[in-house]
Design an enzyme around this catalytic site. Structure first.
Site, PDB file in Angstrom:
ATOM      1  N   ASP A 136       0.876  -1.201   0.053  1.00  0.00           N
ATOM      2  CA  ASP A 136       0.057   0.039  -0.032  1.00  0.00           C
ATOM      3  C   ASP A 136       0.913   1.186  -0.173  1.00  0.00           C
ATOM      4  O   ASP A 136       1.359   1.517   1.012  1.00  0.00           O
ATOM      5  CB  ASP A 136      -0.795   0.223   1.484  1.00  0.00           C
ATOM      6  CG  ASP A 136      -1.499   1.311   1.357  1.00  0.00           C
ATOM      7  OD1 ASP A 136      -1.727   2.013   0.393  1.00  0.00           O
ATOM      8  OD2 ASP A 136      -2.158   1.347   2.612  1.00  0.00           O
ATOM      9  N   PRO A 137       1.467   1.834  -1.137  1.00  0.00           N
ATOM     10  CA  PRO A 137       0.734   1.398  -2.454  1.00  0.00           C
ATOM     11  C   PRO A 137       1.283   0.341  -3.090  1.00  0.00           C
ATOM     12  O   PRO A 137       2.215   0.106  -3.044  1.00  0.00           O
ATOM     13  CB  PRO A 137       1.077   2.681  -3.304  1.00  0.00           C
ATOM     14  CG  PRO A 137       2.155   3.174  -2.665  1.00  0.00           C
ATOM     15  CD  PRO A 137       2.030   2.751  -1.196  1.00  0.00           C
TER      16      PRO A 137
END
Lengths: 444, 444
Positions: B128-129
């Site tokens: 994340d990301p």
């Protein structure tokens, strides 16, 4: 005989340049005024026989170094973050430098080399910092000379609008860099109170204020400056129990400004794209948590018990609940707020600004048990929107101290601020000739 | 045949290095693992025939450029702010680069030149990301392929501790850079809600949270990530009315963390000197406004109505009201807090961490009026304090995508993130082989 270079010819350099030009004949000075805007430099030198106006790009290192090399002392009126590069060049080429800004880490790092080379790095020699140091040290040294012991020192200063020109509910107009006013206080303030180290983070800075009343001038709010602790040593106040330096605003300003802090409107980190598609009312709404009713009603609920009609009036004055369009295409919330305030808080041509400073001392004298309280206060009113009290009190101490150094009144090198007797005594004396006069009053 | 350089061999690089070493024979790769700590690099390569361990100073530009020039693709596991310099060198020498970090302005500036040279600048390809983009885009493209229109997208992710290893009241242990956890959220978050642009400044971030329940896993608090708006275009969601990306913490964490924010304990700007003369109880007291009673009592008054016994227990667990000495000689409040948390929130050798991710979609299908709701969720539990779910889910997507690029599975250049089908489809498929599997569930 000396060649003086003044970099930066904006409003705050006016009284500095005027003073040095006036003295230039007597002391055989050649003065160069440099600004990115050549017209501005020419306006300030006004064809004076001992002066010339130049223009160059300060970021062009080669050109900057070439210009610095041709002078003996450089006065930097640039934004504070730019002093470092200039100071480095100065020390390399054996030139003195003077600024009105806080001593930076970069400046400190040059101290030793400058001392070795007998180079002066004069800083904090404007109003605040500047006149505050000089005037506080005068009283501190007087109390000490009587054997007194200072237990508390509080010092407040504000650049405000004079009562006769105060026509908005904030009691504030810009006499100084608007960006600095909008971003003021971000980070954490530290001070000493009754022997305890105290911190105030930005999110509470405008709620934990002191109320100050200055006789004949009015009531003010004071919020804590970033670092008061560092000046305990500078002022030689090793046994002080309370040490606080603060900024003054008209009474009522801080509780209203706190709305901006709590909303998040002073944030300078997030770039809002397409801001010019928003209104100021819409912007406020976007910062409010979900709720029902108008933006005004939601804000009232959001702010809770501290919110009152006075605050609402101040926000209405700024058209913050309106459909007024934002004209900045892209910017941080702080930049969007600044654009609005620059319109609303502009000094009109005949507006007068006002400087207010007050030091509060608590001390005991030898053999006595009662606590003595002494206030030392200064109020300076400007002439108009160009000849401001701010420009006078920032530029004059720097000009006078540069003159005193060049004429041998003191021989100090490396990083200096006006806390030493040989700097502050002649400075305060001469400021008094320019009607910058502190009045001291014993408190009951 | 390719020469791969991995810069940074810390815990989060473990699964990345393992994966690439395993595949190195099949694809004829030579892999260089570089770290400032040569032992760490050697530990990770473990004498593998296709690997070598090296050590160099990343700030030594000449050496860095020399090493980069010897490879075809560079994977940077450095702290995010260091990718820029590496990427610049890569583009100059015609080398590909891959990172798990957010696309920076520096990276964007290299996009055009990289595209011209057929150079890949792969970013945001971790957890994340990374996995969030890939897994969200899979569902988005599926809904779109049915002609569906997405009106709301919310996506949450947290790196937490597994329930079986959760033995502290915060429900949190560090599986990731502690500094980032302490400073998380500073600035202003922006998102879209029911068609309205919404901002949350840091001072309220941990109060304006959502409660999320993930079946079989538990209740969580979600606070908004910095910028959700930018992903509206990236995800092709032009008509979306709600767009929010958030971070998960165990339910109850955010209201306790808010105490630190309100006190000012997460400030990273003011350096506190002689901090090791203070206790943690004294530090809290210094941040509290004046009041009477114990530090604990003052804090309760200061926090007001939201404060409860649960929060007090969490603070007591950290010994924040105690005479526990601060061991850091000098540092920001955030650094002093971090030092304490690193001691209290350390993963023990057999502790398991846990990754939780959930996407929530709301959409309508053509010819239908009822709103469809779909949740897509992922839970990954780590093996122990070294083989963490965090290291697995950050390193594996990057490793797999680098493999897919080098083996010609996709031919995309310039700045890329895993939102395009040719990147995310094979990635998700292979992640499933490593038990990183999303479960989708229609909501009633």
């Amino acid at each position: 005989m000396a060649n003086i270079l003044i970099i930066g010819a904006g409003r705050s350099a006016t009284s500095l340049i005027d003073y040095l030009l006036k003295k230039s004949g007597e002391f055989n000075w050649k003065i160069t005024v440099a600004d990115a805007d050549k017209n501005l430099a020419e306006e300030k030198t006004a064809g004076h026989a001992n002066a010339k106006a130049i223009s160059f790009n300060i970021n062009d290192a080669e050109k900057r170094r070439e210009v610095i090399r041709e002078h003996d002392l450089i006065i930097s009126m640039l934004p504070a973050f730019m002093h470092g590069a200039v100071a480095k060049d100065c020390v390399e080429f054996g030139k003195h430098i003077a600024t009105a800004s806080y001593v930076s880490e970069e400046m400190k790092a040059l101290d030793k080399e400058a001392k070795n080379k007998n180079i002066l790095l004069l800083n904090e020699c404007g109003l605040d910092p500047g006149i505050d140091h000089a005037s506080a040290m005068k009283v501190i040294d007087e109390i000490k000379s009587k054997g007194g012991e200072i237990s508390a020192f509080r010092s407040y200063c504000g650049g405000l609008v004079a009562p006769e020109s105060n026509d908005n509910p904030w009691g504030y107009k810009f006499s100084w860099n608007p960006r600095n006013v909008v971003l003021a206080g971000q980070g954490t303030a530290q001070y000493l109170e009754n022997g305890e180290l105290k911190f105030i983070p930005y999110n509470r800075l405008f709620t934990q204020t002191n109320e100050i009343e200055i006789e004949g001038t009015g009531k003010f709010d004071a919020y804590a400056n970033r670092d008061s602790i560092g000046y305990i040593n500078e002022y030689g106040l090793a046994s002080v129990k309370t040490m606080l330096r603060g900024t003054l605003r008209q009474h009522g300003y801080c509780k209203a400004w706190n709305v901006f802090v709590k909303l998040g409107l002073t944030d300078d980190t997030l770039k809002i794209t397409n801001a010019n598609k928003l209104t100021y009312g819409g912007l406020i709404n976007s910062f409010l948590p979900n709720g029902s009713g108008s933006t005004k009603a939601k804000l009232k609920t959001f702010m809770g018990s501290g919110y009152d009609v006075e605050i609402e009036k101040m926000l209405e004055y700024l058209e913050l609940f309106s459909d007024k369009k934002i004209t900045v295409a892209e910017g941080s919330a702080a930049q969007l707020l600044q654009a609005l305030l620059e319109e609303k808080w502009k000094l009109k041509p005949n507006d007068k600004d006002m400087i207010v400073m007050q030091h509060q001392f608590e001390y005991t004298l030898p053999g006595q048990t009662t606590l003595q309280k002494l206030n030392s206060s200064l109020v300076v009113i400007g002439k108009d929107d160009h000849h401001t009290a701010m420009a006078l009190t920032v530029g004059l101490p720097l000009a006078i101290t540069v003159k005193n150094f060049l004429t041998g009144k003191f021989k100090l090198y490396g990083v200096q601020i006006p806390t030493k007797k040989e700097i502050y005594l002649p400075l305060i004396k001469e400021l008094e000739e320019h009607t910058i006069i502190f009045s001291e009053k014993i408190q009951d």
